[in-house]
Design a protein around this motif. Sequence first.
Motif, mmCIF file in Angstrom:
data_model
loop_
_atom_site.group_PDB
_atom_site.id
_atom_site.type_symbol
_atom_site.label_atom_id
_atom_site.label_comp_id
_atom_site.label_asym_id
_atom_site.label_seq_id
_atom_site.Cartn_x
_atom_site.Cartn_y
_atom_site.Cartn_z
ATOM 1 N N ALA A 1 16.127 5.224 11.073
ATOM 2 C CA ALA A 1 16.348 5.723 12.428
ATOM 3 C C ALA A 1 17.742 6.303 12.572
ATOM 4 O O ALA A 1 17.930 7.375 13.181
ATOM 5 C CB ALA A 1 16.137 4.588 13.435
ATOM 6 N N GLU A 2 18.733 5.627 12.005
ATOM 7 C CA GLU A 2 20.108 6.123 12.109
ATOM 8 C C GLU A 2 20.305 7.424 11.337
ATOM 9 O O GLU A 2 21.157 8.235 11.686
ATOM 10 C CB GLU A 2 21.067 5.055 11.616
ATOM 11 C CG GLU A 2 21.075 3.800 12.500
ATOM 12 C CD GLU A 2 22.014 2.731 11.972
ATOM 13 O OE1 GLU A 2 22.706 3.000 10.967
ATOM 14 O OE2 GLU A 2 22.047 1.634 12.565
ATOM 15 N N ALA A 3 19.519 7.624 10.288
ATOM 16 C CA ALA A 3 19.629 8.855 9.504
ATOM 17 C C ALA A 3 18.910 10.026 10.159
ATOM 18 O O ALA A 3 19.100 11.174 9.757
ATOM 19 C CB ALA A 3 19.077 8.635 8.101
ATOM 20 N N GLY A 4 18.066 9.743 11.160
ATOM 21 C CA GLY A 4 17.376 10.823 11.865
ATOM 22 C C GLY A 4 15.943 11.031 11.445
ATOM 23 O O GLY A 4 15.321 12.025 11.841
ATOM 24 N N ILE A 5 15.367 10.133 10.649
ATOM 25 C CA ILE A 5 13.951 10.238 10.305
ATOM 26 C C ILE A 5 13.117 9.909 11.541
ATOM 27 O O ILE A 5 13.431 8.976 12.285
ATOM 28 C CB ILE A 5 13.596 9.299 9.133
ATOM 29 C CG1 ILE A 5 14.305 9.768 7.862
ATOM 30 C CG2 ILE A 5 12.098 9.237 8.909
ATOM 31 C CD1 ILE A 5 14.063 8.881 6.656
ATOM 32 N N LYS A 6 12.043 10.693 11.756
ATOM 33 C CA LYS A 6 11.234 10.523 12.961
ATOM 34 C C LYS A 6 9.753 10.412 12.604
ATOM 35 O O LYS A 6 9.331 10.877 11.545
ATOM 36 C CB LYS A 6 11.442 11.725 13.901
ATOM 37 C CG LYS A 6 12.870 11.912 14.378
ATOM 38 C CD LYS A 6 12.985 13.129 15.288
ATOM 39 C CE LYS A 6 14.405 13.314 15.792
ATOM 40 N NZ LYS A 6 14.511 14.504 16.677
ATOM 41 N N PRO A 7 8.976 9.794 13.503
ATOM 42 C CA PRO A 7 7.532 9.810 13.309
ATOM 43 C C PRO A 7 7.033 11.252 13.209
ATOM 44 O O PRO A 7 7.590 12.161 13.844
ATOM 45 C CB PRO A 7 6.992 9.117 14.561
ATOM 46 C CG PRO A 7 8.111 8.248 15.025
ATOM 47 C CD PRO A 7 9.366 8.999 14.692
#
Length: 384
Positions: free
Chosen positions: A323-329
């Motif tokens: 989440a902190e790295a910016g990966i999204k569903p």
Amino acid sequence: MASAIKRSRTSFLTALSLGLLSFGISSCNGAWRQRIGIEKQPVAEPLPEVSDGPRSAPLKPGDNVIVEAVDRVGPAVVRIDTLKRVASPLGNLFGGRAPIQKQAGQGSGFITRSDGLIFTNAHVVEGADQVSVTLPDGRSFSGRVLGGDPLTDVAVVRVVADKLPVAPLGNSNDLKPGEWAIAIGNPLGLNNTVTAGIISAVDRTNAVGEGQRVPYIQTDAAVNPGNSGGPLINASGQVIGINTAIRQAPGAGLSFAIPINLAKRIAQQIISTGQASHPFIGVRLQSLTPQLAKEINATIDLCKVPELNGVLVIEVVENSPAAEAGIKPCDLIRDVNGTEVKDPSQVQLAVDRGRVGEAMPIVVERDGERLTLNVTPEELPRQQ
């Protein structure tokens, strides 16, 4: 908690892990100071030596390479007897049983260092109060469990001895189906039993359930209870795996071994810290197919996914490295740390080859565009 895509008719895999790291001005400054000689580069501590066996040349073709391979490794294969003290389920009910019972177990292992370092399975020595190690020549020693990793089923035992026979360790990275596979162990209490077959397959990540962290070696060599922890060797007399699991099937059983290269990596961590370290990233993944993509696009408004085969992120754990790295569903994961991935198991294995606290690039596809996100894995929470 980030939103998750609803389940379709296919089953979802178990939670996997990934991580984040952003390169700030301070890290750039540190690298610049090192380049001009103002600051020395950190020196990594050497990993512990897990094998002191001599580099063994391939055996020369002879009348029977299996006999020669067994002669080389067999003296270093040990029987491991364990004793556990467990509470009786009936306690002192009716005055019949003692509150504590002794539970005996048996497995196999093999010596990797002449000063008494032994590899085996974690499930062989788990919870053992006493460990006894017996060599084929009849010598017996009291063993101490240095540690075990339940996720990979690798454990390390130590005995106080020297000049012990050592099983040479091979390279499990280049194994191919069809090569000889020889198992040595103590199945069903029958010491020093040798069975042989071939490598049936490699990189079996679904051998004993989904979401595994081990790319198992599959073989048709006969393996039974008591073989656990013993070596799987090649025709050159080198250990290529640790026998760990079987699956019964009509007509014949299937056997699975932990690749020795993975076992060495886990053993080095156990020797250094007493436990193994596994990276955690905090995502749930699903194998994407064109049919599943059509169903997602027809029923879910959250996003649109391409109708192809790939690895789909269906959930990102809140405040996780992912989440902190910016990966999204709805992201499609294409590459992890330089390794192209095509299914969730490959993502899991690629992440597990990384290190906690060290950033790894993860390439995702989002709305038709490829993005490279730096993820820094955290330590996988341990079960209590």
